[in-house]
Motif scaffolding. Structure first.
Motif, short mmCIF file in Angstrom:
data_model
loop_
_atom_site.label_atom_id
_atom_site.label_comp_id
_atom_site.label_asym_id
_atom_site.label_seq_id
_atom_site.Cartn_x
_atom_site.Cartn_y
_atom_site.Cartn_z
N HIS A 1 71.55 -4.00 33.31
CA HIS A 1 72.20 -4.98 32.87
C HIS A 1 73.11 -4.75 31.64
N ARG A 2 72.22 -4.28 30.69
CA ARG A 2 72.87 -3.94 29.35
C ARG A 2 73.95 -3.08 29.46
N TYR A 3 73.51 -1.80 30.28
CA TYR A 3 74.51 -0.60 30.31
C TYR A 3 75.63 -1.11 31.07
N GLU A 4 75.61 -1.94 32.25
CA GLU A 4 76.75 -2.31 33.03
C GLU A 4 77.73 -3.15 32.13
N ALA A 5 77.05 -4.02 31.20
CA ALA A 5 77.97 -4.83 30.30
C ALA A 5 78.58 -3.91 29.39
N ALA A 6 77.98 -2.94 28.77
CA ALA A 6 78.50 -1.92 27.83
C ALA A 6 79.62 -1.40 28.45
N CYS A 7 79.33 -0.85 29.73
CA CYS A 7 80.42 -0.19 30.53
C CYS A 7 81.74 -0.71 30.61
N HIS A 8 81.39 -2.10 31.18
CA HIS A 8 82.64 -3.24 31.42
C HIS A 8 83.35 -3.17 29.99
N ALA A 9 82.67 -3.57 28.89
CA ALA A 9 83.37 -3.69 27.55
C ALA A 9 84.03 -2.19 27.34
N HIS B 1 87.21 -2.09 29.44
CA HIS B 1 88.22 -3.27 29.09
C HIS B 1 89.06 -2.64 27.83
#
Length: 185
Positions: free
Chosen positions: A133-141, A144
């Motif tokens: 979940h943390r990696y997905e959030a970082a990838c989305h950031a 963006h």
């Protein structure tokens, strides 16, 4: 003299609590005439004291000294060999394998061991899921930011291209004027 041997007395100065002159009757610490003090003493022997027996019959106890593993006072449940309250010991007994030729020593040999492994795998899964979940959030950031930066670069390139085109038009206009000026000579 009265019965208490008091001159002109009324005979009340030597009466006991039963109204017997010079009698043995006395009030106990509870205020009971001829009492033995047991009507108001607490479990510590203090008259009108606050100490009481708990459910386990312990003076000023907390009520836990006689509880079984299910918190029943004077109950009969105990922990079995598998540490299960009121258990029969079967939950940690060896698992009977149907394949008697198996020599795999990595398999759990009891339900307790199997439960422990399951708990460990679930804990590892939760940790891995949180990391994912943390990696997905970082990838989305990051995606963006890349999109934002790409749009900024496109705007700058577009502005630069427009600026270059304007300069080219100005140079062309100046060149035409220069040519027209010299043609008039």
């Amino acid at each position: 003299y009265d019965v208490c041997d008091v001159c002109n007395g009324d005979g009340s100065t030597c009466l006991d609590c039963f109204a017997v002159p010079n009698g043995p009757g006395e009030y106990d610490c509870c205020g009971v005439c001829g009492g033995d003090g047991t009507s108001c003493i607490d479990c510590r022997g203090v008259c009108d004291g606050a100490a009481q027996y708990d459910v386990c019959n312990v003076c000023e106890g907390d009520g836990t000294s006689c509880l079984d593993c299910r918190d029943v006072p004077f109950g009969t449940c105990e922990y079995d060999a598998c540490d299960v309250c009121c258990g029969d010991g079967a939950s940690c007994a060896p698992i009977l394998c149907t394949d008697s030729t198996s020599e795999d020593t990595t398999l759990p040999h009891s339900l307790r061991a199997l439960h422990t492994l399951l708990y460990e795998y679930q804990a590892q899964h939760r940790v891995a899921h949180a990391a994912l979940h943390r990696y997905e959030a970082a990838c989305h950031a990051i995606a963006h930011r890349i999109d934002r930066d790409a749009h900024a670069v496109e705007r700058r390139e577009s502005q630069h291209d427009a600026h270059v085109a304007q300069r080219a038009q100005r140079h062309q206009a100046l060149a035409h004027r220069h040519v027209d000026y010299h043609d008039d000579d």
